[in-house]
Design a protein around this motif. Structure first.
Motif, PDB file in Angstrom:
ATOM      1  N   GLY A  25       0.797  -1.221   0.000  1.00  0.00           N
ATOM      2  CA  GLY A  25       0.000   0.000   0.000  1.00  0.00           C
ATOM      3  C   GLY A  25       0.828   1.269   0.000  1.00  0.00           C
ATOM      4  O   GLY A  25       0.320   2.339  -0.296  1.00  0.00           O
ATOM      5  N   TYR A  26       2.110   1.147   0.341  1.00  0.00           N
ATOM      6  CA  TYR A  26       2.965   2.337   0.393  1.00  0.00           C
ATOM      7  C   TYR A  26       3.762   2.480  -0.886  1.00  0.00           C
ATOM      8  O   TYR A  26       4.169   1.500  -1.486  1.00  0.00           O
ATOM      9  CB  TYR A  26       3.965   2.225   1.556  1.00  0.00           C
ATOM     10  CG  TYR A  26       3.347   2.381   2.921  1.00  0.00           C
ATOM     11  CD1 TYR A  26       3.182   3.638   3.486  1.00  0.00           C
ATOM     12  CD2 TYR A  26       2.942   1.261   3.633  1.00  0.00           C
ATOM     13  CE1 TYR A  26       2.628   3.776   4.742  1.00  0.00           C
ATOM     14  CE2 TYR A  26       2.377   1.384   4.895  1.00  0.00           C
ATOM     15  CZ  TYR A  26       2.224   2.648   5.443  1.00  0.00           C
ATOM     16  OH  TYR A  26       1.666   2.784   6.683  1.00  0.00           O
ATOM     17  N   PHE A  27       3.998   3.728  -1.311  1.00  0.00           N
ATOM     18  CA  PHE A  27       4.952   3.965  -2.404  1.00  0.00           C
ATOM     19  C   PHE A  27       5.545   5.360  -2.278  1.00  0.00           C
ATOM     20  O   PHE A  27       5.014   6.224  -1.574  1.00  0.00           O
ATOM     21  CB  PHE A  27       4.297   3.746  -3.773  1.00  0.00           C
ATOM     22  CG  PHE A  27       3.238   4.752  -4.142  1.00  0.00           C
ATOM     23  CD1 PHE A  27       3.565   5.891  -4.877  1.00  0.00           C
ATOM     24  CD2 PHE A  27       1.922   4.561  -3.766  1.00  0.00           C
ATOM     25  CE1 PHE A  27       2.581   6.807  -5.224  1.00  0.00           C
ATOM     26  CE2 PHE A  27       0.936   5.480  -4.104  1.00  0.00           C
ATOM     27  CZ  PHE A  27       1.275   6.608  -4.833  1.00  0.00           C
ATOM     28  N   LEU A  28       6.658   5.539  -2.973  1.00  0.00           N
ATOM     29  CA  LEU A  28       7.349   6.831  -2.967  1.00  0.00           C
ATOM     30  C   LEU A  28       7.111   7.513  -4.308  1.00  0.00           C
ATOM     31  O   LEU A  28       7.154   6.876  -5.355  1.00  0.00           O
ATOM     32  CB  LEU A  28       8.859   6.631  -2.795  1.00  0.00           C
ATOM     33  CG  LEU A  28       9.380   6.289  -1.411  1.00  0.00           C
ATOM     34  CD1 LEU A  28      10.868   5.977  -1.492  1.00  0.00           C
ATOM     35  CD2 LEU A  28       9.131   7.428  -0.433  1.00  0.00           C
ATOM     36  N   HIS A  29       6.848   8.814  -4.246  1.00  0.00           N
ATOM     37  CA  HIS A  29       6.723   9.583  -5.478  1.00  0.00           C
ATOM     38  C   HIS A  29       7.417  10.920  -5.270  1.00  0.00           C
ATOM     39  O   HIS A  29       7.038  11.675  -4.359  1.00  0.00           O
ATOM     40  CB  HIS A  29       5.241   9.785  -5.825  1.00  0.00           C
ATOM     41  CG  HIS A  29       5.042  10.590  -7.073  1.00  0.00           C
ATOM     42  ND1 HIS A  29       5.332  10.093  -8.320  1.00  0.00           N
ATOM     43  CD2 HIS A  29       4.618  11.860  -7.261  1.00  0.00           C
ATOM     44  CE1 HIS A  29       5.070  11.035  -9.222  1.00  0.00           C
ATOM     45  NE2 HIS A  29       4.642  12.117  -8.608  1.00  0.00           N
ATOM     46  N   ASN A  30       8.433  11.196  -6.082  1.00  0.00           N
ATOM     47  CA  ASN A  30       9.239  12.422  -5.933  1.00  0.00           C
ATOM     48  C   ASN A  30       9.710  12.612  -4.493  1.00  0.00           C
ATOM     49  O   ASN A  30       9.663  13.726  -3.959  1.00  0.00           O
ATOM     50  CB  ASN A  30       8.439  13.659  -6.376  1.00  0.00           C
ATOM     51  CG  ASN A  30       8.225  13.675  -7.882  1.00  0.00           C
ATOM     52  OD1 ASN A  30       8.979  13.064  -8.635  1.00  0.00           O
ATOM     53  ND2 ASN A  30       7.184  14.361  -8.306  1.00  0.00           N
ATOM     54  N   GLY A  31      10.111  11.514  -3.877  1.00  0.00           N
ATOM     55  CA  GLY A  31      10.662  11.599  -2.523  1.00  0.00           C
ATOM     56  C   GLY A  31       9.609  11.658  -1.431  1.00  0.00           C
ATOM     57  O   GLY A  31       9.938  11.658  -0.254  1.00  0.00           O
ATOM     58  N   GLN A  32       8.331  11.731  -1.817  1.00  0.00           N
ATOM     59  CA  GLN A  32       7.278  11.797  -0.802  1.00  0.00           C
ATOM     60  C   GLN A  32       6.634  10.425  -0.611  1.00  0.00           C
ATOM     61  O   GLN A  32       6.440   9.674  -1.571  1.00  0.00           O
ATOM     62  CB  GLN A  32       6.210  12.824  -1.193  1.00  0.00           C
ATOM     63  CG  GLN A  32       5.291  13.120  -0.014  1.00  0.00           C
ATOM     64  CD  GLN A  32       4.334  14.279  -0.275  1.00  0.00           C
ATOM     65  OE1 GLN A  32       4.362  14.894  -1.325  1.00  0.00           O
ATOM     66  NE2 GLN A  32       3.489  14.550   0.684  1.00  0.00           N
ATOM     67  N   LEU A  33       6.305  10.117   0.644  1.00  0.00           N
ATOM     68  CA  LEU A  33       5.712   8.825   0.983  1.00  0.00           C
ATOM     69  C   LEU A  33       4.189   8.880   0.867  1.00  0.00           C
ATOM     70  O   LEU A  33       3.543   9.795   1.392  1.00  0.00           O
ATOM     71  CB  LEU A  33       6.114   8.442   2.410  1.00  0.00           C
ATOM     72  CG  LEU A  33       5.648   7.074   2.934  1.00  0.00           C
ATOM     73  CD1 LEU A  33       6.231   5.926   2.106  1.00  0.00           C
ATOM     74  CD2 LEU A  33       6.048   6.915   4.400  1.00  0.00           C
ATOM     75  N   PHE A  34       3.641   7.886   0.166  1.00  0.00           N
ATOM     76  CA  PHE A  34       2.189   7.795   0.000  1.00  0.00           C
ATOM     77  C   PHE A  34       1.684   6.470   0.544  1.00  0.00           C
ATOM     78  O   PHE A  34       2.395   5.466   0.514  1.00  0.00           O
ATOM     79  CB  PHE A  34       1.803   7.889  -1.484  1.00  0.00           C
ATOM     80  CG  PHE A  34       1.922   9.275  -2.042  1.00  0.00           C
ATOM     81  CD1 PHE A  34       0.820  10.103  -2.130  1.00  0.00           C
ATOM     82  CD2 PHE A  34       3.158   9.751  -2.460  1.00  0.00           C
ATOM     83  CE1 PHE A  34       0.932  11.387  -2.631  1.00  0.00           C
ATOM     84  CE2 PHE A  34       3.287  11.042  -2.971  1.00  0.00           C
ATOM     85  CZ  PHE A  34       2.177  11.859  -3.056  1.00  0.00           C
ATOM     86  N   TYR A  35       0.465   6.479   1.053  1.00  0.00           N
ATOM     87  CA  TYR A  35      -0.198   5.254   1.473  1.00  0.00           C
ATOM     88  C   TYR A  35      -1.560   5.189   0.784  1.00  0.00           C
ATOM     89  O   TYR A  35      -2.386   6.095   0.965  1.00  0.00           O
ATOM     90  CB  TYR A  35      -0.375   5.211   2.988  1.00  0.00           C
ATOM     91  CG  TYR A  35      -1.114   3.971   3.457  1.00  0.00           C
ATOM     92  CD1 TYR A  35      -0.535   2.716   3.346  1.00  0.00           C
ATOM     93  CD2 TYR A  35      -2.394   4.075   3.984  1.00  0.00           C
ATOM     94  CE1 TYR A  35      -1.214   1.578   3.748  1.00  0.00           C
ATOM     95  CE2 TYR A  35      -3.080   2.944   4.394  1.00  0.00           C
ATOM     96  CZ  TYR A  35      -2.486   1.702   4.277  1.00  0.00           C
ATOM     97  OH  TYR A  35      -3.168   0.574   4.667  1.00  0.00           O
ATOM     98  N   GLN A  36      -1.754   4.158  -0.016  1.00  0.00           N
ATOM     99  CA  GLN A  36      -2.986   3.994  -0.794  1.00  0.00           C
ATOM    100  C   GLN A  36      -3.349   5.278  -1.548  1.00  0.00           C
ATOM    101  O   GLN A  36      -4.505   5.717  -1.531  1.00  0.00           O
ATOM    102  CB  GLN A  36      -4.126   3.539   0.122  1.00  0.00           C
ATOM    103  CG  GLN A  36      -3.845   2.140   0.693  1.00  0.00           C
ATOM    104  CD  GLN A  36      -5.000   1.594   1.521  1.00  0.00           C
ATOM    105  OE1 GLN A  36      -5.879   2.328   1.955  1.00  0.00           O
ATOM    106  NE2 GLN A  36      -4.984   0.286   1.731  1.00  0.00           N
ATOM    107  N   GLY A  37      -2.325   5.870  -2.155  1.00  0.00           N
ATOM    108  CA  GLY A  37      -2.535   7.046  -2.992  1.00  0.00           C
ATOM    109  C   GLY A  37      -2.659   8.356  -2.236  1.00  0.00           C
ATOM    110  O   GLY A  37      -2.860   9.404  -2.845  1.00  0.00           O
TER     111      GLY A  37
END
Ligand SMILES: [Zn+2]
Length: 114
Positions: A42-54
């Motif tokens: 459920g977690y991912f990184l985008h441009n250095g920022q942490l996301f959980y379920q979008g």
């Protein structure tokens, strides 16, 4: 002192990014993701920022949470809606541990709503 002033001028997401970088638990997740591990579904990184379920992931003690609560509940667009609609607005954008209870407590403590 100079440091405190610079923090005020940072925007919300920049502040959150710094807070995530200083949060031990969330850093574990960031490091795992940087190493391509899938230990945290459920977690991912985008441009250095942490996301959980979008949704942008915040530390539960983030300094930006009071601001987000105000924005979603009682600022111009907030309109002092009830728990569900306030919560729905927030979960469209952000997530933190204990979010549901924090939103509930905030609304219970809102003087205008009482
Ligand atoms: Zn209210």
């Amino acid at each position: 002192m100079a440091r405190a002033i610079s923090v005020v001028h940072m925007n919300l997401w920049e502040t959150v990014e710094v807070e995530v970088a200083h949060d031990q638990e969330l850093q574990k997740i960031v490091v795992a993701l940087q190493h391509g591990l899938d230990d945290y579904p459920g977690y991912f990184l985008h441009n250095g920022q942490l996301f959980y379920q979008g949704r942008a992931m915040l530390p539960a003690n983030s300094s930006q949470i009071p601001l987000l609560l105000t924005e979603s509940h009682d600022s111009g667009t907030g309109g002092h809606l009830g728990f569900f609609r306030t919560y729905k607005k927030l979960i469209a954008a952000v997530h933190w541990c204990g979010m549901r209870q924090r939103v509930r407590d905030y609304i219970v403590g809102c003087h205008t709503c009482q």
